[in-house]
Scaffold this motif. Structure first.
Motif, PDB file in Angstrom:
ATOM      1  N   ASP A  12       0.854  -1.186   0.000  1.00  0.00           N
ATOM      2  CA  ASP A  12       0.000   0.000   0.000  1.00  0.00           C
ATOM      3  C   ASP A  12       0.889   1.235   0.000  1.00  0.00           C
ATOM      4  OD1 ASP A  12      -1.914   2.036   0.557  1.00  0.00           O
ATOM      5  OD2 ASP A  12      -3.138   0.592   1.664  1.00  0.00           O
ATOM      6  N   ASN A  14       0.002   4.096   0.983  1.00  0.00           N
ATOM      7  CA  ASN A  14      -0.367   4.930   2.115  1.00  0.00           C
ATOM      8  C   ASN A  14       0.334   4.397   3.372  1.00  0.00           C
ATOM      9  OD1 ASN A  14      -1.752   5.977   4.420  1.00  0.00           O
ATOM     10  ND2 ASN A  14      -3.448   6.558   3.084  1.00  0.00           N
ATOM     11  N   THR A  16       0.275   5.395   6.390  1.00  0.00           N
ATOM     12  CA  THR A  16      -0.611   5.322   7.550  1.00  0.00           C
ATOM     13  C   THR A  16      -1.409   4.026   7.533  1.00  0.00           C
ATOM     14  OG1 THR A  16      -0.757   7.728   7.600  1.00  0.00           O
ATOM     15  CG2 THR A  16      -2.448   6.519   8.814  1.00  0.00           C
ATOM     16  N   ASP A  17      -1.925   3.672   6.351  1.00  0.00           N
ATOM     17  CA  ASP A  17      -2.667   2.416   6.236  1.00  0.00           C
ATOM     18  C   ASP A  17      -1.766   1.229   6.545  1.00  0.00           C
ATOM     19  OD1 ASP A  17      -5.012   3.695   5.601  1.00  0.00           O
ATOM     20  OD2 ASP A  17      -4.921   3.245   3.454  1.00  0.00           O
ATOM     21  N   HIS A  21      -2.527  -1.275   9.536  1.00  0.00           N
ATOM     22  CA  HIS A  21      -2.785  -2.676   9.221  1.00  0.00           C
ATOM     23  C   HIS A  21      -1.758  -3.596   9.882  1.00  0.00           C
ATOM     24  CE1 HIS A  21      -5.105  -1.280   5.399  1.00  0.00           C
ATOM     25  NE2 HIS A  21      -5.802  -1.105   6.502  1.00  0.00           N
ATOM     26  N   ASP A  60      -3.368  -3.162  -1.983  1.00  0.00           N
ATOM     27  CA  ASP A  60      -4.213  -2.025  -2.321  1.00  0.00           C
ATOM     28  C   ASP A  60      -4.311  -1.947  -3.838  1.00  0.00           C
ATOM     29  OD1 ASP A  60      -5.690   0.329  -2.195  1.00  0.00           O
ATOM     30  OD2 ASP A  60      -3.924   1.593  -2.023  1.00  0.00           O
ATOM     31  N   THR A  90     -10.140   0.183  -1.934  1.00  0.00           N
ATOM     32  CA  THR A  90     -10.170   1.397  -1.129  1.00  0.00           C
ATOM     33  C   THR A  90     -11.476   1.445  -0.344  1.00  0.00           C
ATOM     34  OG1 THR A  90     -11.094   2.619  -2.985  1.00  0.00           O
ATOM     35  CG2 THR A  90      -8.706   2.691  -2.700  1.00  0.00           C
ATOM     36  N   LYS A 114     -11.028  -1.580   2.931  1.00  0.00           N
ATOM     37  CA  LYS A 114     -10.154  -0.980   3.932  1.00  0.00           C
ATOM     38  C   LYS A 114     -11.050  -0.349   4.974  1.00  0.00           C
ATOM     39  CE  LYS A 114      -6.138   0.619   1.327  1.00  0.00           C
ATOM     40  NZ  LYS A 114      -5.430   1.846   1.028  1.00  0.00           N
ATOM     41  N   PRO A 115     -10.589  -0.173   6.159  1.00  0.00           N
ATOM     42  CA  PRO A 115      -9.317  -0.620   6.697  1.00  0.00           C
ATOM     43  C   PRO A 115      -9.387  -2.088   7.089  1.00  0.00           C
ATOM     44  CG  PRO A 115     -10.510   0.506   8.419  1.00  0.00           C
ATOM     45  CD  PRO A 115     -11.346   0.598   7.167  1.00  0.00           C
TER      46      PRO A 115
END
Length: 135
Positions: A12, A14, A16-17, A21, A60, A90, A114-115
């Motif tokens: 991913d 991102n 933060t993701d 995760h 992702d 997403t 997600k999440p």
């Protein structure tokens, strides 16, 4: 929660993701190790080396440069066998479109939103990694 798998890979862009995760996976003792990568390119390079292939990949779909479906096309060329490839859409996904399902035919196991939550993680592990309990 089921017994932990050996390794889970997160792909991913991102950060933060990926961080969130990874915390969900580790907090729930779902995997002995987590490899979090920020691009499909990084993931392909990691898989080509093949020192330790993951049991599960959470991918992702929407990433810059090389998206999830392009990654899958390149992944297929590697001829590797991963126990479970979970394509994570997403947060605004409803149901995967026919072309999305066709793109992942043969190596894909599931679409999840997600999440990543403990419930989703448990469902994936139960569905794809639960072994029969000894009698």
């Amino acid at each position: 929660m089921n017994d932990p798998v050996s390794s889970i890979m997160l792909i991913d862009d991102n950060k933060t993701d990926n961080f969130f995760h990874e915390r969900v996976i580790l907090k729930n003792n779902a995997s002995q190790s987590v490899v979090a990568l920020g691009s499909a390119f990084e993931a392909l390079e990691y898989l080509k080396v093949g020192e330790r292939l993951p049991d599960i990949i959470f991918l992702d779909v929407n990433m810059p440069g090389m998206g999830g479906y392009e990654f899958i096309a390149e992944y297929k060329k590697l001829g590797l066998t991963i126990k479970c490839l979970v394509v994570v859409m997403t947060g605004d996904y409803d149901d995967p479109k026919d072309e999305a399902i066709e793109a992942v035919k043969g190596i894909f196991h599931d679409f999840r939103p997600k999440p990543l939550t403990a419930e989703i993680l448990d469902t994936v592990l139960e569905k794809y990694h639960s072994a029969p309990k000894p009698i």
